[in-house]
Enzyme design. Structure first.
Site, PDB file in Angstrom:
ATOM      1  N   HIS A 199     -28.633 -15.437  24.360  1.00  0.00           N
ATOM      2  CA  HIS A 199     -27.621 -15.215  25.386  1.00  0.00           C
ATOM      3  C   HIS A 199     -26.921 -16.501  25.829  1.00  0.00           C
ATOM      4  O   HIS A 199     -26.017 -16.448  26.662  1.00  0.00           O
ATOM      5  CB  HIS A 199     -28.256 -14.540  26.616  1.00  0.00           C
ATOM      6  CG  HIS A 199     -28.537 -13.084  26.412  1.00  0.00           C
ATOM      7  ND1 HIS A 199     -29.278 -12.601  25.356  1.00  0.00           N
ATOM      8  CD2 HIS A 199     -28.170 -11.989  27.138  1.00  0.00           C
ATOM      9  CE1 HIS A 199     -29.364 -11.288  25.434  1.00  0.00           C
ATOM     10  NE2 HIS A 199     -28.697 -10.889  26.511  1.00  0.00           N
TER      11      HIS A 199
ATOM     12  N   HIS B  82      -4.056   2.942  -3.622  1.00  0.00           N
ATOM     13  CA  HIS B  82      -4.253   2.446  -2.255  1.00  0.00           C
ATOM     14  C   HIS B  82      -3.498   1.153  -1.996  1.00  0.00           C
ATOM     15  O   HIS B  82      -2.671   1.095  -1.090  1.00  0.00           O
ATOM     16  CB  HIS B  82      -5.735   2.236  -1.958  1.00  0.00           C
ATOM     17  CG  HIS B  82      -5.974   1.550  -0.637  1.00  0.00           C
ATOM     18  ND1 HIS B  82      -5.975   2.239   0.560  1.00  0.00           N
ATOM     19  CD2 HIS B  82      -6.188   0.245  -0.328  1.00  0.00           C
ATOM     20  CE1 HIS B  82      -6.185   1.377   1.546  1.00  0.00           C
ATOM     21  NE2 HIS B  82      -6.311   0.165   1.035  1.00  0.00           N
TER      22      HIS B  82
ATOM     23  N   HIS C 126       0.842  -1.196   0.000  1.00  0.00           N
ATOM     24  CA  HIS C 126       0.000   0.000   0.000  1.00  0.00           C
ATOM     25  C   HIS C 126       0.881   1.252   0.000  1.00  0.00           C
ATOM     26  O   HIS C 126       1.230   1.778   1.068  1.00  0.00           O
ATOM     27  CB  HIS C 126      -0.910   0.002   1.227  1.00  0.00           C
ATOM     28  CG  HIS C 126      -1.788  -1.204   1.330  1.00  0.00           C
ATOM     29  ND1 HIS C 126      -1.313  -2.426   1.748  1.00  0.00           N
ATOM     30  CD2 HIS C 126      -3.112  -1.372   1.057  1.00  0.00           C
ATOM     31  CE1 HIS C 126      -2.305  -3.306   1.741  1.00  0.00           C
ATOM     32  NE2 HIS C 126      -3.398  -2.694   1.328  1.00  0.00           N
TER      33      HIS C 126
ATOM     34  N   GLU D 143     -18.171  -3.820  24.287  1.00  0.00           N
ATOM     35  CA  GLU D 143     -17.349  -5.023  24.434  1.00  0.00           C
ATOM     36  C   GLU D 143     -16.096  -4.974  23.562  1.00  0.00           C
ATOM     37  O   GLU D 143     -14.990  -5.300  24.008  1.00  0.00           O
ATOM     38  CB  GLU D 143     -18.161  -6.281  24.101  1.00  0.00           C
ATOM     39  CG  GLU D 143     -19.305  -6.568  25.052  1.00  0.00           C
ATOM     40  CD  GLU D 143     -20.614  -5.917  24.629  1.00  0.00           C
ATOM     41  OE1 GLU D 143     -21.649  -6.219  25.238  1.00  0.00           O
ATOM     42  OE2 GLU D 143     -20.585  -5.113  23.669  1.00  0.00           O
TER      43      GLU D 143
END
Length: 674
Positions: free
Chosen positions: A486, A277, A46, A424
């Protein structure tokens, strides 16, 4: 013409007379040339991002960043994080030019090749000066937040004469599109992490093309809404960049500097396009770039005047580092500080944990392993000041906060507990950053099912070998009424599949304490503690050796010549014990094997594993999860009692009966396996 294109490019120098001192353009163009050349030689990479951010990086490394290449691990150095890790040649060029021992020019020539430290994306441990492994976009940004938390925490604990540095991160458009960026930005703003400065490579190009194909966010307003101070500059105007960085030093909030740049600046036809890129520019384009940049030098060649200017910049921090060493050496707590920064745990903590285990043996109780973990943490957090805990809005459920732990806030950075909120992914990535910084041993909790939300950061902790501890509770259908959304069933297998990650699933309070000890002793592997919501009986009746250390062990041996072996983890170990009683009464001598950590068991010698597992016939495993992974222990003829699909919403006892995870089912499976 955009703001990033207003400043004229450097012109070729006259061949007549002595070469003038290296200019900013010369120094920045050295980065551009090395990036072009390395990517071209590797035939992959890159080049665009290093060429676009070369001006910004040159100002940062020559005028602001505090570092000493001769002592890359100086604890009070500024941290530099390349969150846009695909632009790795920017970092490798900077390390080489400023005088780090590596990478050498030969190693830059071997960019992206086997056994070369100049990997396609920066990898911690391969080169001094690479602070973290980046590449998955946004992770480095969140790591930087964790580093900034660690800096403020240690500053509050030890004082500014030994902890007083900044964290700089370069992030790209992609980093800011990733969801983790929102979590990281929000947390940093809430904690007012004023030592964090993010340089946004605002080149408005993605792989697919212009970023306006997919995003139209006002990033400055987004950061400001989270409590950041923001600035915008022409990323190719070194004076403007310098002024912005100078202003950022004075702020009492984290700072975003939006640097408007042109990707692959200097490339005659590919600058400002997606073509620059993620692919080599090509020989013709590189030749055109050399002419346009005024860089007539051969590939991988940096003129001596330019190299010496960079080396002089690299030597700026030596005096500061030596003065810091003197200040630290004069302190009575110098040894303790050095030990904590290195990750060495204080003496006596294991003895205190052993005393806790002795108490458990003397007064056995039926409690959830999450509660047992909380009890262990009461001992550990008092004995190990470096422990910094937290939870993603589940503190009471995860049992991660000891009674004496105060919340770490913008008004009290010295406290030891972080309320991460429902973040999280950001939590785990920040924990990685704290561990990378040094001086902090982070642990954090959520429900085991939500490891899906933070798996990319868990995986990176395993790649980097960070000794972080993930307290993951509510580990099975045993959580009950919250239902299949869950209830983790595939998660244990998925986590065990990650190389270098230790997954512990203790069966009772004693094993829980043992697993905490193992997780903290191992500073080279991250650990998951999978813990129950529901209460479980204490099955261990004697203290002494840490039996969990071998990953699996015989909890109860057969009364005669063993015919059957039942393996189990966590809450199902009690089911295995009950099944053994049934089998023994029916004349089948049966052993029960507790397997709290399959990875540690796999590392044992063949003789030990054979002794524990027993005869190949008659092996059964029971775990309230999918079978995947148990085949290597039970063999082709062995039995498995567990989950074959998702759970359901009901009380835990009803669910175990409904899904057939019972002692009778295990006993029947053992007889069938015989």
């Amino acid at each position: 013409m955009t703001a990033a294109q207003t400043r004229p490019l450097a012109q070729p120098q006259s061949a007549a007379g002595a070469a003038p001192a290296a200019s900013h353009d010369d120094m920045a163009n050295a980065i551009r040339a090395l990036a072009m050349d390395a990517v071209e030689q590797a035939k992959s990479g890159h080049p665009g991002m290093p060429m676009g951010m070369a001006d910004v990086a040159t100002v940062l490394f020559t005028k602001f960043l505090k570092f000493d290449p001769t002592e890359p691990d100086w604890p009070d150095r500024d941290r530099f994080v390349l969150s846009a890790g695909h632009g790795s040649m920017l970092l490798y060029a900077l390390l080489h030019l400023t005088g780090y021992p590596r990478p050498t020019m030969d190693e830059i020539r071997r960019f992206r090749q086997l056994n070369s430290p100049t990997a396609g994306h920066p990898e911690r441990g391969h080169l001094p000066g690479v602070e973290t492994t980046t590449g998955p976009l946004g992770q480095g940004l969140a790591n930087a937040v964790g580093m900034a938390i660690a800096e403020r925490h240690l500053n509050a604990r030890f004082g500014g004469d030994v902890v007083d540095h900044r964290v700089y991160a370069i992030a790209g458009d992609g980093c800011l599109m990733e969801g983790i960026s929102h979590e990281a930005i929000s947390l940093a703003g809430h904690l007012k992490l004023s030592r964090l400065i993010v340089l946004w490579d605002d080149n408005r190009i993605s792989i697919d093309g212009p970023t306006d194909l997919s995003v139209s966010d006002d990033q400055r307003k987004r950061f400001e809404a989270s409590g950041w101070f923001t600035l915008a500059v022409d990323g190719h105007d070194p004076k403007a960049v310098e002024a912005a960085l100078a202003e950022a030093q004075k702020n009492d909030r984290p700072v975003l500097i939006a640097c408007r740049t042109t990707i692959a600046r200097g490339a005659p036809t590919k600058a400002g396009t997606a073509a620059a890129h993620g692919a080599p520019l090509g020989a013709e384009e590189i030749a055109g770039a050399r002419a346009k940049l005024g860089w007539p030098h051969a590939p991988f060649t940096v003129p001596e005047t330019v190299l010496q200017a960079w080396r002089k910049a690299g030597s700026r921090g030596a005096a500061d580092r030596k003065a810091w060493e003197q200040r630290l050496s004069a302190r009575p707590d110098a040894s303790a500080f050095r030990a904590q920064i290195k990750g060495e745990l204080p003496q006596g903590w294991r003895e205190k944990l052993a005393a806790h285990v002795k108490t458990l043996i003397e007064k056995p109780a039926k409690i959830a392993t999450r509660q047992a973990s909380g009890n262990a943490l009461e001992v550990l957090t008092a004995a190990i000041p470096a422990l910094v805990g937290g939870s993603a809005d589940l503190t009471g459920s995860n049992n991660t906060r000891a009674k004496a732990q105060k919340p770490l806030t913008a008004k009290d950075y010295g406290a030891g507990y972080i309320f991460y909120g429902v973040r999280e992914h950001g939590m785990v990535a920040a924990m990685n950053g704290m561990a990378l910084h040094g001086g902090v041993v982070p642990y954090g909790g959520t429900f085991l099912v939500f490891t899906d939300y933070c798996r990319p950061a868990i995986r990176l902790s395993a790649i980097m070998g960070l000794g972080v501890v993930y307290v993951m509770t509510h580990d099975s259908i045993g959580l009950g009424e919250d239902g299949p959304t869950h209830q983790p069933v595939e998660h244990l297998a998925a986590l065990r599949a990650i190389p270098n990650l230790r997954v512990f699933r203790p069966a009772d309070a004693v094993e829980t304490a043992e697993c905490w000890e193992l997780a903290l002793l191992d500073r080279k592997h991250p650990s998951v503690l999978a813990l129950t919501r529901q209460s479980v009986p204490q099955l261990r009746t004697s203290a002494g050796e840490n039996l969990s250390a071998r990953g699996g062990y015989v909890l109860a041996e057969a009364t005669g010549a063993r015919k059957a072996t039942i393996m189990a983890t966590g809450s199902e170990l009690q089911i295995a014990v009950a099944a053994r009683d049934t089998l023994e009464k029916s004349g089948v001598p049966t052993a029960v094997v507790s397997m709290p950590c399959t990875q540690l068991f796999d590392a044992q010698d063949a003789a030990y594993k054979s002794k524990v597992l027993g005869p190949e016939r008659g092996r059964v495993a029971v775990e309230a999860a999918v079978k995947m992974g148990w085949e290597r222990y039970i063999g082709p003829a062995g039995g498995f009692v567990g989950m074959a699909g998702f759970g359901a919403s009901a009380p835990a006892e009803d669910l175990y009966k409904h899904f057939g995870i019972t002692a009778d089912a295990v006993a029947a499976a053992a007889k069938k396996a015989l």
